[in-house]
Design an enzyme around this catalytic site. Structure first.
Site, PDB file in Angstrom:
ATOM      1  N   LEU A   7       0.819  -1.209   0.000  1.00  0.00           N
ATOM      2  CA  LEU A   7       0.000   0.000   0.000  1.00  0.00           C
ATOM      3  C   LEU A   7       0.851   1.258   0.000  1.00  0.00           C
ATOM      4  O   LEU A   7       0.567   2.207  -0.739  1.00  0.00           O
ATOM      5  CB  LEU A   7      -0.944  -0.013   1.197  1.00  0.00           C
ATOM      6  CG  LEU A   7      -2.075  -1.041   1.130  1.00  0.00           C
ATOM      7  CD1 LEU A   7      -2.963  -0.926   2.350  1.00  0.00           C
ATOM      8  CD2 LEU A   7      -2.899  -0.878  -0.140  1.00  0.00           C
ATOM      9  N   ALA A   8       1.890   1.313   0.835  1.00  0.00           N
ATOM     10  CA  ALA A   8       2.723   2.514   0.879  1.00  0.00           C
ATOM     11  C   ALA A   8       3.519   2.671  -0.413  1.00  0.00           C
ATOM     12  O   ALA A   8       3.503   3.736  -1.042  1.00  0.00           O
ATOM     13  CB  ALA A   8       3.658   2.457   2.083  1.00  0.00           C
ATOM     14  N   HIS A  62      -0.765 -10.526  17.706  1.00  0.00           N
ATOM     15  CA  HIS A  62      -2.186 -10.444  17.359  1.00  0.00           C
ATOM     16  C   HIS A  62      -2.949 -11.511  18.134  1.00  0.00           C
ATOM     17  O   HIS A  62      -2.557 -12.674  18.145  1.00  0.00           O
ATOM     18  CB  HIS A  62      -2.371 -10.650  15.858  1.00  0.00           C
ATOM     19  CG  HIS A  62      -3.688 -10.178  15.342  1.00  0.00           C
ATOM     20  ND1 HIS A  62      -4.876 -10.764  15.703  1.00  0.00           N
ATOM     21  CD2 HIS A  62      -4.011  -9.167  14.492  1.00  0.00           C
ATOM     22  CE1 HIS A  62      -5.874 -10.135  15.092  1.00  0.00           C
ATOM     23  NE2 HIS A  62      -5.370  -9.155  14.364  1.00  0.00           N
ATOM     24  N   ARG A  83      -4.898  -4.981  21.143  1.00  0.00           N
ATOM     25  CA  ARG A  83      -4.313  -6.282  20.851  1.00  0.00           C
ATOM     26  C   ARG A  83      -3.332  -6.753  21.922  1.00  0.00           C
ATOM     27  O   ARG A  83      -3.297  -7.936  22.260  1.00  0.00           O
ATOM     28  CB  ARG A  83      -3.610  -6.231  19.490  1.00  0.00           C
ATOM     29  CG  ARG A  83      -4.583  -6.102  18.346  1.00  0.00           C
ATOM     30  CD  ARG A  83      -3.869  -5.946  17.020  1.00  0.00           C
ATOM     31  NE  ARG A  83      -4.839  -5.919  15.926  1.00  0.00           N
ATOM     32  CZ  ARG A  83      -4.518  -5.728  14.657  1.00  0.00           C
ATOM     33  NH1 ARG A  83      -3.255  -5.534  14.324  1.00  0.00           N
ATOM     34  NH2 ARG A  83      -5.452  -5.719  13.717  1.00  0.00           N
ATOM     35  N   HIS A 101       2.460 -10.622  14.494  1.00  0.00           N
ATOM     36  CA  HIS A 101       1.706 -10.116  13.363  1.00  0.00           C
ATOM     37  C   HIS A 101       2.332  -8.884  12.722  1.00  0.00           C
ATOM     38  O   HIS A 101       2.440  -8.787  11.499  1.00  0.00           O
ATOM     39  CB  HIS A 101       0.278  -9.785  13.816  1.00  0.00           C
ATOM     40  CG  HIS A 101      -0.591  -9.184  12.764  1.00  0.00           C
ATOM     41  ND1 HIS A 101      -0.853  -9.818  11.563  1.00  0.00           N
ATOM     42  CD2 HIS A 101      -1.262  -8.012  12.711  1.00  0.00           C
ATOM     43  CE1 HIS A 101      -1.652  -9.061  10.831  1.00  0.00           C
ATOM     44  NE2 HIS A 101      -1.902  -7.953  11.495  1.00  0.00           N
ATOM     45  N   GLU A 113       5.039   0.259   7.133  1.00  0.00           N
ATOM     46  CA  GLU A 113       5.508  -0.518   8.271  1.00  0.00           C
ATOM     47  C   GLU A 113       7.022  -0.511   8.399  1.00  0.00           C
ATOM     48  O   GLU A 113       7.561  -0.805   9.473  1.00  0.00           O
ATOM     49  CB  GLU A 113       5.003  -1.962   8.166  1.00  0.00           C
ATOM     50  CG  GLU A 113       5.224  -2.794   9.409  1.00  0.00           C
ATOM     51  CD  GLU A 113       4.703  -4.225   9.285  1.00  0.00           C
ATOM     52  OE1 GLU A 113       4.908  -4.997  10.243  1.00  0.00           O
ATOM     53  OE2 GLU A 113       4.102  -4.561   8.245  1.00  0.00           O
ATOM     54  N   ARG A 151       0.190  -1.138  17.983  1.00  0.00           N
ATOM     55  CA  ARG A 151      -0.652  -0.583  16.906  1.00  0.00           C
ATOM     56  C   ARG A 151      -2.098  -0.981  17.123  1.00  0.00           C
ATOM     57  O   ARG A 151      -2.401  -2.155  17.341  1.00  0.00           O
ATOM     58  CB  ARG A 151      -0.192  -1.095  15.533  1.00  0.00           C
ATOM     59  CG  ARG A 151      -1.094  -0.618  14.407  1.00  0.00           C
ATOM     60  CD  ARG A 151      -0.580  -1.050  13.053  1.00  0.00           C
ATOM     61  NE  ARG A 151      -0.660  -2.476  12.821  1.00  0.00           N
ATOM     62  CZ  ARG A 151      -1.769  -3.135  12.474  1.00  0.00           C
ATOM     63  NH1 ARG A 151      -2.921  -2.507  12.387  1.00  0.00           N
ATOM     64  NH2 ARG A 151      -1.722  -4.438  12.243  1.00  0.00           N
TER      65      ARG A 151
END
Length: 657
Positions: free
Chosen positions: A64-65, A287, A351, A422, A446, A456
């Site tokens: 995505l980045a 996670h 989390r 995770h 990330e 996060r």
């Protein structure tokens, strides 16, 4: 050394590291926090459109980045070179994200706002993140959704046609936009189509099946990368005016994680060894809702989205060692422990807290399944309240995935889950502009440390990746390029020659070992060691044990590893060996960072530092800083501290009760 980094002092700390001079972020404007990003955008210098096509940007990673940044800079007219080791940008690990993406649009009119998202994120990170970056992230979140809708991302909608939202851990509002359990896939396809448009237009030059193995730093600036074709084994150099790393996290240091098997730290670690500081490496996220380990043969773990905790209830039997089938255990013999311990947030605690609570239940012999390493996630009440059809509409693909892997039908029997590695909040140190300590090297998503502190919040990874790629890097990279034009370099430059030779020597050394142990056997041993001593719970004794063992394990690796095949061609054993070699070094820095931080915060839980009821106990007086590590170059790593200042969200004991 960059302008942001001063020469280290020779002060020794605890015998395992040196203490260097402080570091600071000097890029964020000295404005009210709500004005900082708009002020920074206005003060950023621009590049004339006619000059943009003369400038080249290398972007490593197409998640995505990276995908968003390449598409956006290409659209702006820069010449972009995009790299991924997969066969297509669509294979980037962002595609595996499930539950959703946060945004402060307040469609539910439930009290959400940019400031509340900012507050929740700083608090969720246990007050170990930088206020300026987090507030910018919250601001950008509102625009991300509009951007993705315009690209055709099929977010779930309510009957009225408005975009639907759901809740995630650590919040009391509903701000998470989603596309069933496939949100990462749909968002990545949106970025991918924008990237492909620029590839077709000729502004982006795509290099798939190409892995970055080193960073070229010439005359004090990042000017290119050394790559290896995973198909032919050919080493190449690619030169540019700026390099952007968007290469994800390092969770696979643990061997078993929810990351794709190819996910690695090599690009970031190569940059670290060239001078980029590595920040907060011990901040790793566990996670709470993953399918438990089923055997020693397993090579990765499977995530079950945190969104399941909206309607699923977490419980264990009240009686220790109770092995009855879950549907035969009466309600009054069940302990819905998250609802009992955290009545304000219940099953939607963050989390780190949910993970530790599950571990504590299993340690107390209330766990279920093989080895007692599991807790139940039960949808019986939701199915009874909403009907199976409604639950299937929300989570159908996740339920199907679980059934295919375990053989159990979650519509009929509770899921069995357990925490797993995770995400990694640590990463290369960057300032407000996402510049590393090497001029010309930017880091997004990330791969940098900047936004999440020590924990996060769920659904914030996709938010950060797209914020960095669509909105931050397209502003700050041109501001850097406005310093140009830079002196031209070619393959004869001494820095280029040295980087290529160093890469070739490293490959030759790996191939010449000809030992008797596989790469995976070393990786598995390293991962188990780091999980045991630097996983959900850490102690001084355990961390020192790991730090005593890792150097000898690394020596054994370089002496005894067995790599079949040659460097000339497709060789996955060689690829894995290079990545594991970097994990060996990273693991030592992670444990050093965890040892030096004598407090508990977020995902970093030191058993010596906890409250009477077992919660993380921070030490704000001594540890309210970012730990930015300089590579020791064969010696001890050097710690540079960036003091954290809180003017808008004041640190307090984090409570979700």
């Amino acid at each position: 050394m960059s302008e942001l980094q001063q020469e280290p002092t020779s002060v020794q700390g605890e015998g395992r590291w040196l203490l260097g001079d402080p570091i600071a972020d000097n890029r964020a404007p000295d404005s009210p926090i709500g004005d900082r990003w708009s002020d920074r955008k206005f003060s950023a210098r621009l590049v004339n459109p006619a000059n943009r096509r003369k400038m080249t940007a290398i972007i490593v990673g197409t998640g995505l980045a990276g995908g968003a940044a390449a598409a956006t800079l290409g659209e702006a007219g820069y010449h972009v070179k995009s790299f991924c080791f997969q066969d297509s940008p669509r294979r980037a690990h962002s595609i595996a994200a499930q539950g959703g993406i946060n945004a402060a649009k307040n469609y539910r009119n439930d009290g959400d706002s940019v400031h509340r998202l900012f507050y929740d994120t700083v608090k969720g990170g246990d007050f170990r993140s930088r206020e300026s970056n987090v507030h910018r992230l919250a601001e950008a979140s509102v625009n991300i959704i509009d951007q993705c809708v315009a690209q055709g991302v099929p977010f779930a909608r309510e009957y009225s046609g408005l975009l639907d939202t759901r809740s995630f851990g650590g919040t009391q509002v509903s701000r998470t936009f989603y596309a069933r359990g496939q949100t990462g896939q749909q968002l990545l396809l949106g970025a991918y189509q924008a990237l492909e448009r620029q590839i077709a237009a000729g502004t982006v030059e795509m290099h798939p099946r190409t892995e970055m193995l080193d960073l070229i730093v010439a005359d004090g600036r990042a000017r290119g990368i050394v790559t290896r074709s995973v198909l032919t084994g050919q080493l190449e150099t690619h030169l540019a005016d700026v390099v952007v790393l968007c290469t994800g996290g390092y969770g696979n240091v643990y061997y078993l994680s929810t990351n794709a098997k190819g996910s690695n730290v090599t690009a970031a670690w190569r940059a670290h060894k060239r001078g980029a500081l590595f920040a907060n490496p011990c901040y790793t996220q566990i996670h709470p809702t993953c399918i438990p380990v089923s055997g020693e043969y397993q090579s990765k773990l499977t995530l079950m989205s945190e969104s399941l905790r909206n309607d699923g209830r977490v419980w264990v039997p009240k009686e220790r060692g109770d092995s009855r089938p879950p549907n035969t255990i009466p309600e009054d013999e069940r302990d819905y422990y998250l609802e009992r311990q955290y009545p304000a947030f219940g099953n939607l605690v963050p989390r780190d807290i949910a993970s530790r609570a599950a571990k504590n239940m299993c340690d107390a012999e209330h766990g279920v399944g093989p080895g007692g390493l599991g807790v139940y996630l039960d949808f019986k009440d939701a199915i009874g309240r909403l009907g199976r059809h409604a639950v299937e509409a929300k989570y159908g693909n996740l339920f199907e995935m679980y059934q295919r892997i375990t053989g159990d039908d979650p519509y009929e029997t509770p899921m069995r889950i357990y925490p797993a590695i995770h995400y990694t909040m640590g990463g290369l140190w960057v300032d407000y502009d996402l510049r590393s300590t090497i001029p010309g090297l930017f880091v997004g998503g990330e791969a940098n440390f900047s936004d999440h502190g020590a924990n996060r919040l769920g659904a914030s990874a996709l938010m950060q990746g797209l914020a960095d790629g669509y909105f931050v890097l397209p502003t700050t990279v041109p501001n850097y390029l406005a310093d140009g034009p830079f002196d031209p370099i070619d393959e004869s430059h001494p820095a280029v020659v040295e980087a290529v030779e160093s890469t070739r020597n490293r490959i030759d050394t790996l191939l010449s070992a000809n030992g008797n142990r596989t790469v995976d056997s070393f990786h598995r041993e390293l991962g188990q060691l780091v999980w045991d001593q630097c996983g959900m719970a850490r102690s001084k004794e355990g961390l020192e044990k790991a730090l005593d063992r890792i150097p000898s394990l690394r020596e054994e690796f370089w002496r005894d590893v067995k790599i079949v095949g040659t460097g000339d061609g497709f060789n996955q054993s060689l690829e894995k060996a290079g990545r594991v070699a970097d994990f060996m070094e990273l693991a030592e820095l992670m444990c050093t960072d965890a040892l030096h931080r004598e407090e508990s915060c977020g995902g970093h839980f030191r058993v010596e530092h906890q409250t009477e009821d077992g919660e993380a106990q921070r030490d704000d007086e001594n540890f309210s800083y970012v730990a930015a590590w300089e590579y020791g170059d064969g010696g001890k790593p050097v710690l540079h501290k960036e003091d954290l200042e809180f003017s808008y969200v004041h640190p307090s004991q984090r409570s979700y009760k």
